[in-house]
Scaffold this active site. Structure first.
Site, PDB file in Angstrom:
ATOM      1  N   SER A 160       0.819  -1.223   0.000  1.00 18.62           N
ATOM      2  CA  SER A 160       0.000   0.000   0.000  1.00 18.62           C
ATOM      3  C   SER A 160       0.850   1.268   0.000  1.00 18.62           C
ATOM      4  O   SER A 160       1.930   1.316   0.604  1.00 18.62           O
ATOM      5  CB  SER A 160      -0.870  -0.016   1.258  1.00 18.62           C
ATOM      6  OG  SER A 160      -1.410   1.251   1.497  1.00 18.62           O
TER       7      SER A 160
ATOM      8  N   GLU B 216       0.233   3.630   1.761  1.00 19.62           N
ATOM      9  CA  GLU B 216       0.306   4.096   3.146  1.00 19.62           C
ATOM     10  C   GLU B 216       1.672   3.775   3.764  1.00 19.62           C
ATOM     11  O   GLU B 216       2.021   4.303   4.812  1.00 19.62           O
ATOM     12  CB  GLU B 216      -0.814   3.474   3.995  1.00 19.62           C
ATOM     13  CG  GLU B 216      -2.207   3.988   3.645  1.00 19.62           C
ATOM     14  CD  GLU B 216      -2.528   5.369   4.222  1.00 19.62           C
ATOM     15  OE1 GLU B 216      -2.012   5.711   5.295  1.00 19.62           O
ATOM     16  OE2 GLU B 216      -3.290   6.111   3.576  1.00 19.62           O
TER      17      GLU B 216
ATOM     18  N   TYR C 201      -1.507   0.329  10.488  1.00 19.39           N
ATOM     19  CA  TYR C 201      -1.781  -0.309   9.194  1.00 19.39           C
ATOM     20  C   TYR C 201      -0.555  -0.205   8.287  1.00 19.39           C
ATOM     21  O   TYR C 201      -0.098  -1.188   7.709  1.00 19.39           O
ATOM     22  CB  TYR C 201      -3.002   0.354   8.542  1.00 19.39           C
ATOM     23  CG  TYR C 201      -3.223  -0.035   7.097  1.00 19.39           C
ATOM     24  CD1 TYR C 201      -3.769  -1.263   6.759  1.00 19.39           C
ATOM     25  CD2 TYR C 201      -2.877   0.839   6.062  1.00 19.39           C
ATOM     26  CE1 TYR C 201      -3.970  -1.614   5.416  1.00 19.39           C
ATOM     27  CE2 TYR C 201      -3.083   0.498   4.725  1.00 19.39           C
ATOM     28  CZ  TYR C 201      -3.632  -0.728   4.413  1.00 19.39           C
ATOM     29  OH  TYR C 201      -3.822  -1.077   3.095  1.00 19.39           O
TER      30      TYR C 201
HETATM   31  P1  NAP Z   1     -11.382  -4.422   2.064  1.00 17.85           P
HETATM   32  O1  NAP Z   1     -12.555  -4.099   1.208  1.00 17.85           O
HETATM   33  O2  NAP Z   1     -11.280  -3.777   3.397  1.00 17.85           O
HETATM   34  O3  NAP Z   1     -11.329  -6.001   2.274  1.00 17.85           O
HETATM   35  C1  NAP Z   1     -10.515  -6.604   3.242  1.00 17.85           C
HETATM   36  C2  NAP Z   1     -10.725  -8.096   3.171  1.00 17.85           C
HETATM   37  O4  NAP Z   1      -9.870  -8.736   4.149  1.00 17.85           O
HETATM   38  C3  NAP Z   1     -12.165  -8.555   3.493  1.00 17.85           C
HETATM   39  O5  NAP Z   1     -12.529  -9.533   2.559  1.00 17.85           O
HETATM   40  C4  NAP Z   1     -12.021  -9.169   4.872  1.00 17.85           C
HETATM   41  O6  NAP Z   1     -12.930 -10.225   5.122  1.00 17.85           O
HETATM   42  C5  NAP Z   1     -10.615  -9.763   4.768  1.00 17.85           C
HETATM   43  N1  NAP Z   1     -10.067 -10.132   6.081  1.00 17.85           N
HETATM   44  C6  NAP Z   1     -10.052  -9.393   7.213  1.00 17.85           C
HETATM   45  N2  NAP Z   1      -9.527 -10.106   8.227  1.00 17.85           N
HETATM   46  C7  NAP Z   1      -9.204 -11.331   7.716  1.00 17.85           C
HETATM   47  C8  NAP Z   1      -8.646 -12.506   8.282  1.00 17.85           C
HETATM   48  N3  NAP Z   1      -8.335 -12.598   9.571  1.00 17.85           N
HETATM   49  N4  NAP Z   1      -8.450 -13.576   7.467  1.00 17.85           N
HETATM   50  C9  NAP Z   1      -8.802 -13.512   6.155  1.00 17.85           C
HETATM   51  N5  NAP Z   1      -9.348 -12.435   5.559  1.00 17.85           N
HETATM   52  C10 NAP Z   1      -9.543 -11.343   6.344  1.00 17.85           C
HETATM   53  O7  NAP Z   1     -10.013  -4.099   1.278  1.00 17.85           O
HETATM   54  P2  NAP Z   1      -9.800  -3.756  -0.283  1.00 17.85           P
HETATM   55  O8  NAP Z   1     -10.047  -2.306  -0.485  1.00 17.85           O
HETATM   56  O9  NAP Z   1     -10.478  -4.758  -1.119  1.00 17.85           O
HETATM   57  O10 NAP Z   1      -8.222  -3.939  -0.397  1.00 17.85           O
HETATM   58  C11 NAP Z   1      -7.640  -5.208  -0.698  1.00 17.85           C
HETATM   59  C12 NAP Z   1      -6.221  -5.229  -0.183  1.00 17.85           C
HETATM   60  O11 NAP Z   1      -5.463  -4.193  -0.799  1.00 17.85           O
HETATM   61  C13 NAP Z   1      -6.078  -5.012   1.322  1.00 17.85           C
HETATM   62  O12 NAP Z   1      -4.999  -5.777   1.773  1.00 17.85           O
HETATM   63  C14 NAP Z   1      -5.752  -3.540   1.429  1.00 17.85           C
HETATM   64  O13 NAP Z   1      -5.052  -3.271   2.612  1.00 17.85           O
HETATM   65  C15 NAP Z   1      -4.902  -3.361   0.195  1.00 17.85           C
HETATM   66  N6  NAP Z   1      -4.898  -2.016  -0.369  1.00 17.85           N
HETATM   67  C16 NAP Z   1      -6.074  -1.406  -0.670  1.00 17.85           C
HETATM   68  C17 NAP Z   1      -6.056  -0.149  -1.221  1.00 17.85           C
HETATM   69  C18 NAP Z   1      -7.346   0.544  -1.601  1.00 17.85           C
HETATM   70  O14 NAP Z   1      -7.312   1.750  -1.878  1.00 17.85           O
HETATM   71  N7  NAP Z   1      -8.461  -0.160  -1.698  1.00 17.85           N
HETATM   72  C19 NAP Z   1      -4.836   0.493  -1.484  1.00 17.85           C
HETATM   73  C20 NAP Z   1      -3.652  -0.178  -1.189  1.00 17.85           C
HETATM   74  C21 NAP Z   1      -3.687  -1.435  -0.633  1.00 17.85           C
HETATM   75  P3  NAP Z   1     -14.330 -10.003   5.926  1.00 17.85           P
HETATM   76  O15 NAP Z   1     -15.271  -9.414   4.911  1.00 17.85           O
HETATM   77  O16 NAP Z   1     -14.739 -11.369   6.337  1.00 17.85           O
HETATM   78  O17 NAP Z   1     -14.030  -9.089   7.067  1.00 17.85           O
END
Ligand code: NAP
Length: 327
Positions: free
Chosen positions: A127, A129, A151
């Site tokens: 990320s 971040e 984070y």
């Molecule tokens: P998100 O919508 O917050 O989804 C997070 C996912 O992680 C959910 O499916 C959640 O499952 C799962 N999770 C949480 N705790 C877990 C555990 N203990 N074991 C297995 N799964 C677990 O995030 P996103 O926006 O799709 O982002 C995807 C990834 O990219 C993340 O790693 C995020 O940090 C990274 N990222 C995102 C952005 C962005 O702008 N979107 C930018 C940079 C990096 P539940 O639904 O069951 O809670």
């Protein structure tokens, strides 16, 4: 058919990536945590082709069992505690899932491995971040990290352990350093969706005020659908590597608010917006802007959806959802 395994399948990116890989002819497996995950039930209805597999990033044996079941060619580790504000109040949980979860996933891959001729390829969701208090603008793959939240710190560990396992064990493991990417499926807790949803609700008379933290923070915001394509492109390379995905443009939270209200025909947005310090982060990331030239040159990746189009897409989606709920 190639097989893909996605953690974080119930999140925003999981949905877009599953759809994209299905379109490419993959068998798609998604890992779901918990004993009765409501988001998983909804997702299975929306994407009936998905094979859901139980597992938790806190539990190594469950990851090994999930990989044994899915037998994937590619693993995309999107699962995380991903909301920066929550990472301040639940820092240990964030370190465990967002940080150590990556190590567990890499260990599970080493144990299950795929075949010798066809080792499992791994993608890690790093990320922007991690750059936090930025040391250089715009940020590239070589910009030093200075995370400003638990984070960000957990993501730095995840990023570094991927590099270490790649160098130590020869894993085909790549990280995408992704700048913010949004869309209609963004969680309501994130600032973009909070704003687009509030603009829609205020327009419909369902809400009267939007309470915000700082309006000055600046982010490089792209569309999630563009970014999942970049994840896949990274795993199609002969050599694993790390890539920044970003638009190269930065916009303030204030611009986000102004555009969202304009999208529902409200010009005097200031009437509806109040700032409350309770939404300030203990340490803020002021200015993120990425340089994705490496991804453009090596992968041929570039973002397609610009910021005003993205915000309008989100607002129109929220208008539809909220209008359907209205009495
Ligand atoms: P998100 O919508 O917050 O989804 C997070 C996912 O992680 C959910 O499916 C959640 O499952 C799962 N999770 C949480 N705790 C877990 C555990 N203990 N074991 C297995 N799964 C677990 O995030 P996103 O926006 O799709 O982002 C995807 C990834 O990219 C993340 O790693 C995020 O940090 C990274 N990222 C995102 C952005 C962005 O702008 N979107 C930018 C940079 C990096 P539940 O639904 O069951 O809670």
């Amino acid at each position: 058919m190639p097989r893909a395994f996605i953690t974080g399948i119930t999140g925003q990116d999981g949905y877009h990536l599953a759809e994209f890989l299905h379109g490419k002819g993959y068998d798609v497996y998604g890992m779901v945590k918990g004993q009765n995950n409501p988001r998983a039930t909804k997702l299975q209805e929306e994407l009936p082709f998905l094979e859901l597999v139980p597992g938790d990033l806190a539990d190594l044996p469950s990851l090994v069992a999930a990989l044994q079941l899915a037998q994937p060619d590619e693993v995309y580790n999107l699962g995380a505690i991903s909301f920066v504000a929550l990472s301040f109040s639940q820092a240990e949980l964030t370190a465990n899932i967002t940080g150590l979860g990556v190590l567990r996933m890499l260990e599970a891959i080493r144990m299950v491995g795929g075949t010798q001729d066809n080792p499992i390829r791994f993608y890690q969701a790093s990320s922007s971040e991690m750059f936090g208090k930025v040391r250089q603008t715009p940020q590239t793959e070589l910009t030093p990290f200075h995370p400003r939240s638990p984070y960000g710190c957990a993501k730095v560990f995840g990023h570094d352990i991927v590099v270490n396992y790649r160098e130590s064990y020869g894993l085909h493991a790549s990280s995408g350093i992704l700048f913010n990417h949004e869309g209609p499926r963004r969680g309501i807790e994130f600032v973009t969706r909070k704003v687009t949803n509030a603009a829609a609700r205020i327009k419909l008379g369902l809400q009267h005020e939007l309470v915000m933290g700082t309006l000055d923070a600046k982010r490089d915001w792209g569309y999630a659908g563009d970014y999942v394509k970049g994840m896949w492109m990274m795993l199609q390379q002969d050599e694993p590597d790390d890539y920044v995905l970003a638009t190269g443009e930065t916009h303030s939270v204030e611009e986000l608010v102004q555009l969202s209200f304009a999208s529902v025909g409200i010009d005097d947005w200031q009437r509806y917006v109040r700032q409350d310090p309770k939404f300030y982060r203990p340490a803020e990331v002021d200015l993120l802007i990425g340089d994705a030239s490496k991804a453009t040159e090596k992968l041929g990746w570039k973002p397609e959806v610009d910021f005003p189009t993205l915000i309008d897409m989100m607002v129109q989606n929220d208008l539809e959802i909220e209008a359907a709920k209205a009495p």
